[in-house]
Design an enzyme around this catalytic site. Structure first.
Site, short mmCIF file in Angstrom:
data_model
loop_
_atom_site.label_atom_id
_atom_site.label_comp_id
_atom_site.label_asym_id
_atom_site.label_seq_id
_atom_site.Cartn_x
_atom_site.Cartn_y
_atom_site.Cartn_z
N HIS A 121 -9.97 -5.20 61.03
CA HIS A 121 -8.69 -4.63 61.45
C HIS A 121 -8.59 -4.47 62.97
CE1 HIS A 121 -7.03 -3.31 57.52
NE2 HIS A 121 -8.30 -3.27 57.18
N CYS A 176 -7.35 -8.74 57.09
CA CYS A 176 -7.90 -8.12 55.88
C CYS A 176 -7.08 -8.53 54.64
CB CYS A 176 -8.00 -6.61 56.08
SG CYS A 176 -9.26 -5.90 55.04
N GLU A 182 -6.07 -4.20 64.71
CA GLU A 182 -4.94 -3.31 65.02
C GLU A 182 -5.35 -1.84 65.02
OE1 GLU A 182 -5.52 -4.76 62.20
OE2 GLU A 182 -4.85 -3.54 60.50
N1 GLN Z 1 -9.39 -4.52 49.57
C1 GLN Z 1 -8.07 -4.83 50.00
C2 GLN Z 1 -7.43 -5.91 49.15
O1 GLN Z 1 -8.05 -6.49 48.34
C3 GLN Z 1 -8.02 -5.24 51.45
C4 GLN Z 1 -8.45 -4.08 52.30
C5 GLN Z 1 -7.77 -3.98 53.62
O2 GLN Z 1 -6.78 -4.65 53.91
N2 GLN Z 1 -8.28 -3.08 54.39
O3 GLN Z 1 -6.29 -6.19 49.30
#
Ligand code: GLN
Length: 189
Positions: A168, A74, A170
């Site tokens: 995610h 992410c 994890e």
């Molecule tokens: N929206 C977040 C960002 O731009 C990422 C979201 C996440 O890691 N769950 O960093």
């Protein structure tokens, strides 16, 4: 094998737990010294702007050795990207390791966070994808392999020693992607 987990912010405790179920030693990393001796690094989800600032301020970005295997989830995926489109924060810094373009917070309000089955390239059993204000990969080069799809969007990609996913793993009890990272991406051959 020692695997480092960048422990600035976000879901690092969950990555630690997922990795502890695999046959590796795990170390939380917050300084350049803590990178020494690790064979791979995980960059968790969280807020890519906050994590990027921390990497800059601590000199961690520069201290990451060329070729160190990295798994970014992410926000971690955003940091691995060479290019960002859309809601890029002014001056936001990236590690720029992978030939992918990502759009931050690419899903609208209603679907900001959702769960969806993800089709892995190496296993028929769908993976429970937890997407939280997820980025979307909008472009990738021919050097990048797509290892999972959600519909027609690439959500898990690999380029050599780098692995990145938009969701995610994890936050689930399913360790298949962590195992893939350890056994297929990070292992010394
Ligand atoms: N929206 C977040 C960002 O731009 C990422 C979201 C996440 O890691 N769950 O960093």
């Amino acid at each position: 094998m020692i695997v480092g987990v960048l422990a600035v912010q976000g879901s690092f405790a969950e990555h630690l737990q997922a990795l502890q179920g695999l046959a590796v030693d795990v170390r939380l990393v917050r300084s350049p010294e803590e990178l020494e001796g690790i064979s791979a690094l995980v960059i968790p989800g969280g807020e890519s702007t906050t994590i990027g600032d921390f990497l800059d301020k601590q000199g961690l970005g520069d201290a990451i050795e060329e070729g160190l295997p990295i798994f970014g989830t992410c926000a971690g995926m955003i940091l691995l990207a060479k290019k960002m489109v859309g809601k890029q924060k002014e001056g936001q810094s990236l590690l720029k390791k992978m030939d992918i373009t990502v759009e931050r917070n690419a899903y609208g309000r209603q679907t900001e966070s959702f769960e969806a089955g993800v089709k892995l390239a190496w296993d028929d059993q769908p993976f429970p994808g937890v997407f939280i204000r997820a980025p979307r990969i909008t472009e990738y080069s021919t050097d990048v392999s797509v290892l999972a799809w959600r519909g027609d969007v690439a959500v898990l990609v690999r380029q050599g020693r780098y692995l990145a996913c938009a969701f995610h793993p994890e936050l689930t009890n399913d360790a298949r992607i962590h195992r893939y990272f350890i056994e297929e991406v990070a292992k010394n051959d």
